[in-house]
Write a protein that holds these residues in place. Structure first.
Motif, PDB file in Angstrom:
ATOM      1  N   LEU A   1       0.820  -1.213   0.000  1.00  0.00           N
ATOM      2  CA  LEU A   1       0.000   0.000   0.000  1.00  0.00           C
ATOM      3  C   LEU A   1       0.855   1.265   0.000  1.00  0.00           C
ATOM      4  CD1 LEU A   1      -2.787  -1.176   2.456  1.00  0.00           C
ATOM      5  CD2 LEU A   1      -2.997  -0.838  -0.022  1.00  0.00           C
ATOM      6  N   LEU A   2       1.971   1.242   0.694  1.00  0.00           N
ATOM      7  CA  LEU A   2       2.884   2.385   0.665  1.00  0.00           C
ATOM      8  C   LEU A   2       3.435   2.592  -0.739  1.00  0.00           C
ATOM      9  CD1 LEU A   2       4.955   1.909   3.949  1.00  0.00           C
ATOM     10  CD2 LEU A   2       3.260   3.685   3.504  1.00  0.00           C
ATOM     11  N   GLU A   3       3.773   1.496  -1.397  1.00  0.00           N
ATOM     12  CA  GLU A   3       4.314   1.569  -2.755  1.00  0.00           C
ATOM     13  C   GLU A   3       3.305   2.110  -3.749  1.00  0.00           C
ATOM     14  OE1 GLU A   3       6.223  -1.774  -4.870  1.00  0.00           O
ATOM     15  OE2 GLU A   3       7.336  -2.045  -2.989  1.00  0.00           O
ATOM     16  N   GLU A   4       2.041   1.703  -3.592  1.00  0.00           N
ATOM     17  CA  GLU A   4       0.994   2.145  -4.518  1.00  0.00           C
ATOM     18  C   GLU A   4       0.735   3.643  -4.427  1.00  0.00           C
ATOM     19  OE1 GLU A   4      -2.537  -0.165  -3.848  1.00  0.00           O
ATOM     20  OE2 GLU A   4      -1.577  -2.021  -4.527  1.00  0.00           O
ATOM     21  N   GLU A   5       0.972   4.210  -3.247  1.00  0.00           N
ATOM     22  CA  GLU A   5       0.803   5.644  -3.007  1.00  0.00           C
ATOM     23  C   GLU A   5      -0.594   6.152  -3.341  1.00  0.00           C
ATOM     24  OE1 GLU A   5       3.957   7.988  -4.626  1.00  0.00           O
ATOM     25  OE2 GLU A   5       5.467   6.984  -3.410  1.00  0.00           O
ATOM     26  N   LYS A   6      -1.615   5.317  -3.093  1.00  0.00           N
ATOM     27  CA  LYS A   6      -3.010   5.728  -3.280  1.00  0.00           C
ATOM     28  C   LYS A   6      -3.672   5.792  -1.913  1.00  0.00           C
ATOM     29  CE  LYS A   6      -3.574   2.757  -7.075  1.00  0.00           C
ATOM     30  NZ  LYS A   6      -4.385   1.758  -7.691  1.00  0.00           N
ATOM     31  N   VAL A   7      -4.574   6.754  -1.741  1.00  0.00           N
ATOM     32  CA  VAL A   7      -5.303   6.860  -0.484  1.00  0.00           C
ATOM     33  C   VAL A   7      -6.167   5.619  -0.317  1.00  0.00           C
ATOM     34  CG1 VAL A   7      -7.082   8.154   0.765  1.00  0.00           C
ATOM     35  CG2 VAL A   7      -5.271   9.377  -0.454  1.00  0.00           C
ATOM     36  N   VAL A   8      -6.032   4.973   0.822  1.00  0.00           N
ATOM     37  CA  VAL A   8      -6.745   3.737   1.108  1.00  0.00           C
ATOM     38  C   VAL A   8      -8.077   4.017   1.797  1.00  0.00           C
ATOM     39  CG1 VAL A   8      -6.632   1.577   2.421  1.00  0.00           C
ATOM     40  CG2 VAL A   8      -4.613   2.414   1.235  1.00  0.00           C
ATOM     41  N   ASN A   9      -8.079   4.982   2.707  1.00  0.00           N
ATOM     42  CA  ASN A   9      -9.295   5.309   3.439  1.00  0.00           C
ATOM     43  C   ASN A   9      -9.310   6.820   3.683  1.00  0.00           C
ATOM     44  OD1 ASN A   9     -11.336   5.646   5.387  1.00  0.00           O
ATOM     45  ND2 ASN A   9     -11.100   3.531   6.057  1.00  0.00           N
ATOM     46  N   GLN A  10     -10.117   7.528   2.917  1.00  0.00           N
ATOM     47  CA  GLN A  10     -10.144   8.988   2.935  1.00  0.00           C
ATOM     48  C   GLN A  10     -10.461   9.549   4.324  1.00  0.00           C
ATOM     49  OE1 GLN A  10      -9.309  11.041   0.254  1.00  0.00           O
ATOM     50  NE2 GLN A  10      -9.373  12.631   1.815  1.00  0.00           N
ATOM     51  N   LYS A  11     -11.323   8.878   5.083  1.00  0.00           N
ATOM     52  CA  LYS A  11     -11.700   9.419   6.404  1.00  0.00           C
ATOM     53  C   LYS A  11     -10.535   9.410   7.395  1.00  0.00           C
ATOM     54  CE  LYS A  11     -13.567   5.278   8.561  1.00  0.00           C
ATOM     55  NZ  LYS A  11     -13.422   5.098   9.956  1.00  0.00           N
ATOM     56  N   ASN A  12      -9.502   8.637   7.109  1.00  0.00           N
ATOM     57  CA  ASN A  12      -8.342   8.578   7.996  1.00  0.00           C
ATOM     58  C   ASN A  12      -7.198   9.491   7.574  1.00  0.00           C
ATOM     59  OD1 ASN A  12      -9.495   6.628   9.664  1.00  0.00           O
ATOM     60  ND2 ASN A  12      -8.630   4.941   8.508  1.00  0.00           N
ATOM     61  N   VAL A  13      -7.313  10.153   6.453  1.00  0.00           N
ATOM     62  CA  VAL A  13      -6.230  10.995   5.948  1.00  0.00           C
ATOM     63  C   VAL A  13      -6.030  12.191   6.876  1.00  0.00           C
ATOM     64  CG1 VAL A  13      -5.498  12.504   4.053  1.00  0.00           C
ATOM     65  CG2 VAL A  13      -6.587  10.304   3.555  1.00  0.00           C
ATOM     66  N   ARG A  14      -4.798  12.327   7.379  1.00  0.00           N
ATOM     67  CA  ARG A  14      -4.465  13.435   8.261  1.00  0.00           C
ATOM     68  C   ARG A  14      -2.952  13.465   8.492  1.00  0.00           C
ATOM     69  NH1 ARG A  14      -6.043   9.149  11.236  1.00  0.00           N
ATOM     70  NH2 ARG A  14      -5.043   8.699  13.224  1.00  0.00           N
ATOM     71  N   GLU A  15      -2.508  14.487   9.208  1.00  0.00           N
ATOM     72  CA  GLU A  15      -1.097  14.546   9.589  1.00  0.00           C
ATOM     73  C   GLU A  15      -0.846  13.533  10.702  1.00  0.00           C
ATOM     74  OE1 GLU A  15       0.337  18.428  10.560  1.00  0.00           O
ATOM     75  OE2 GLU A  15      -0.497  19.299   8.740  1.00  0.00           O
ATOM     76  N   MET A  16       0.414  13.185  10.893  1.00  0.00           N
ATOM     77  CA  MET A  16       0.775  12.242  11.945  1.00  0.00           C
ATOM     78  C   MET A  16       0.286  12.746  13.301  1.00  0.00           C
ATOM     79  SD  MET A  16       4.450  10.712  13.238  1.00  0.00           S
ATOM     80  CE  MET A  16       5.154  10.796  11.642  1.00  0.00           C
ATOM     81  N   SER A  17      -0.187  11.835  14.108  1.00  0.00           N
ATOM     82  CA  SER A  17      -0.714  12.174  15.429  1.00  0.00           C
ATOM     83  C   SER A  17       0.395  12.671  16.353  1.00  0.00           C
ATOM     84  CB  SER A  17      -1.380  10.952  16.053  1.00  0.00           C
ATOM     85  OG  SER A  17      -0.402   9.977  16.356  1.00  0.00           O
TER      86      SER A  17
END
Length: 113
Positions: free
Chosen positions: A47-63
């Protein structure tokens, strides 16, 4: 696949699974058995290699939890470059929506096809 101590992706994966689950267990009393099944390490890499958003609701800066832990490590490490690489991988995981609101790697069933 051989995982070595220098594998920065595995270090990031470990922080997003074991470390975060342990923190939640200590904070909330959540049992490790109650935790959902995380993505496998190989799926995480894919998934890191694909570089596509997997789950839009989780997209954010590091906690703050993960950022503070890494900043603390940077103060005590003798390998700053490695810690910075781990930080970059974790920032990417957050940006791709791979990390739940509880600061753990998404459940393998949470992926959107």
């Amino acid at each position: 696949m051989r995982i070595s101590p220098d594998n920065t992706q595995f270090a990031a994966y470990s922080r997003l699974t074991v470390s975060a689950h342990l923190r939640n267990q200590l904070k909330d009393g959540t049992s490790m058995r109650e935790q959902q099944e995380n993505l496998s390490f190989s799926k995480f890499q894919e998934l890191l290699e694909e570089e596509k958003v997997v789950n839009q609701k989780n997209v954010r800066e590091m906690s703050n939890f993960h950022r503070n832990a890494l900043e603390t490590q940077m103060n005590y490490t003798d390998n700053l470059k490695r810690t910075q690489e781990v930080k970059g991988i974790m920032e990417k995981a957050f940006a791709l929506g791979l990390v739940d609101e509880d600061n753990t790697l998404i459940n393998k069933f949470d992926q959107k096809a």
